[in-house]
Design a protein around this motif. Structure first.
Motif, PDB file in Angstrom:
ATOM      1  N   CYS A 239       2.091   2.031  -1.843  1.00 20.11           N
ATOM      2  CA  CYS A 239       1.267   3.152  -2.311  1.00 20.11           C
ATOM      3  C   CYS A 239       1.792   3.608  -3.669  1.00 20.11           C
ATOM      4  CB  CYS A 239       1.365   4.286  -1.298  1.00 20.11           C
ATOM      5  SG  CYS A 239       0.388   5.699  -1.762  1.00 20.11           S
ATOM      6  N   VAL A 240       0.914   3.722  -4.639  1.00 18.94           N
ATOM      7  CA  VAL A 240       1.328   4.173  -5.972  1.00 18.94           C
ATOM      8  C   VAL A 240       0.710   5.536  -6.252  1.00 18.94           C
ATOM      9  CG1 VAL A 240       1.370   3.639  -8.434  1.00 18.94           C
ATOM     10  CG2 VAL A 240       1.437   1.781  -6.775  1.00 18.94           C
ATOM     11  N   TYR A 241       1.577   6.498  -6.547  1.00 17.18           N
ATOM     12  CA  TYR A 241       1.135   7.815  -6.998  1.00 17.18           C
ATOM     13  C   TYR A 241       1.387   7.890  -8.496  1.00 17.18           C
ATOM     14  CZ  TYR A 241       1.502   9.187  -2.068  1.00 17.18           C
ATOM     15  OH  TYR A 241       1.370   9.268  -0.718  1.00 17.18           O
ATOM     16  N   CYS A 242       0.373   8.282  -9.254  1.00 15.15           N
ATOM     17  CA  CYS A 242       0.531   8.368 -10.706  1.00 15.15           C
ATOM     18  C   CYS A 242      -0.605   9.174 -11.290  1.00 15.15           C
ATOM     19  CB  CYS A 242       0.575   6.961 -11.312  1.00 15.15           C
ATOM     20  SG  CYS A 242      -0.917   6.012 -11.045  1.00 15.15           S
ATOM     21  N   GLY A 243      -0.516   9.415 -12.598  1.00 13.19           N
ATOM     22  CA  GLY A 243      -1.462  10.306 -13.242  1.00 13.19           C
ATOM     23  C   GLY A 243      -2.885   9.780 -13.300  1.00 13.19           C
TER      24      GLY A 243
END
Ligand code: AMP
Length: 198
Positions: free
Chosen positions: A12-16
């Motif tokens: 899972c990637v959390y980013c802007g």
């Protein structure tokens, strides 16, 4: 669970949802997407086509990787739902998005981002602090973007509001190239039931 328990099969990637003020952020996002595709790791993300979110997804897809987007219907327009992904799941709320992103992933990576990225990161960390899961949470400190946040966490430990062992639940790497090697070294997460929404 993946057959080799040390192998991350879905990240899972959390980013802007914005790109920031320096190309280095978009380049890091694209490198993460490419590295994941090369390793056969599926990307789970918020489903948008803009900002760093779009850069991760586009690079993973361009590299032949799998991308699973999870977007709430009220954001599908604002974050410009990415129509190219391998699987797009439209859910009814932010809570369901977070839940599904959790369920579908073996680990979490945090790239530079804004308030939404912080919210998602700290929810995964606090769930881990409460023992609800033990999936790795790795912050990628691209170009020292997150250094002030790490200093704030250090202050929370020093002033007695966060236990050192809880601060240690957040792993940190300095460069996106170090992310997958770091994940390979972390102990495998134990199987967890889906966390129920209250
Ligand atoms: P940002 O870091 O603010 O650009 O947001 C990154 C992602 O986090 C976007 O997909 C937002 O929709 C999402 N997001 C924003 N606020 C929240 C929230 N309260 N809970 C969960 N996700 C959020």
């Amino acid at each position: 669970m993946p057959s080799d328990p040390r192998r991350i099969s879905a990240l899972c990637v959390y980013c802007g949802s914005n790109a920031g003020d320096d190309r280095v952020f978009v380049e890091a996002a694209a490198t993460l997407g490419r590295d994941a595709a090369e390793r056969g790791v599926r990307i789970v993300y918020g489903g948008g086509s803009i900002g760093l979110m779009g850069a991760v997804a586009d690079a993973a897809l361009a590299g032949g990787g799998e991308v699973h987007g999870i977007i709430p219907n009220h954001l599908a327009r604002r974050e410009i739902q990415n129509t190219e992904v391998t699987r797009m799941e439209v859910v009814e709320s932010m809570h369901h998005r977070k839940m599904r992103m959790f369920d579908e992933s073996d680990a979490f990576a945090i790239l530079p981002g804004g308030l939404g990225t912080l919210d998602e990161t700290f929810e995964m960390l606090t769930w881990r602090q409460l023992g609800l899961h033990d999936k790795p949470v790795v912050l990628v400190n691209v170009a020292d973007y997150w250094t002030p946040l790490l200093e704030a966490i250090g202050q929370m430990v020093r002033r007695g509001f966060v236990r050192p062992k809880h601060a240690g639940l957040l792993s940190v790497v300095g460069r996106v190239e170090d992310l997958f090697p770091a994940l390979e070294l972390t102990p495998p997460p134990r199987p967890t039931d889906s966390i129920r929404l209250a």
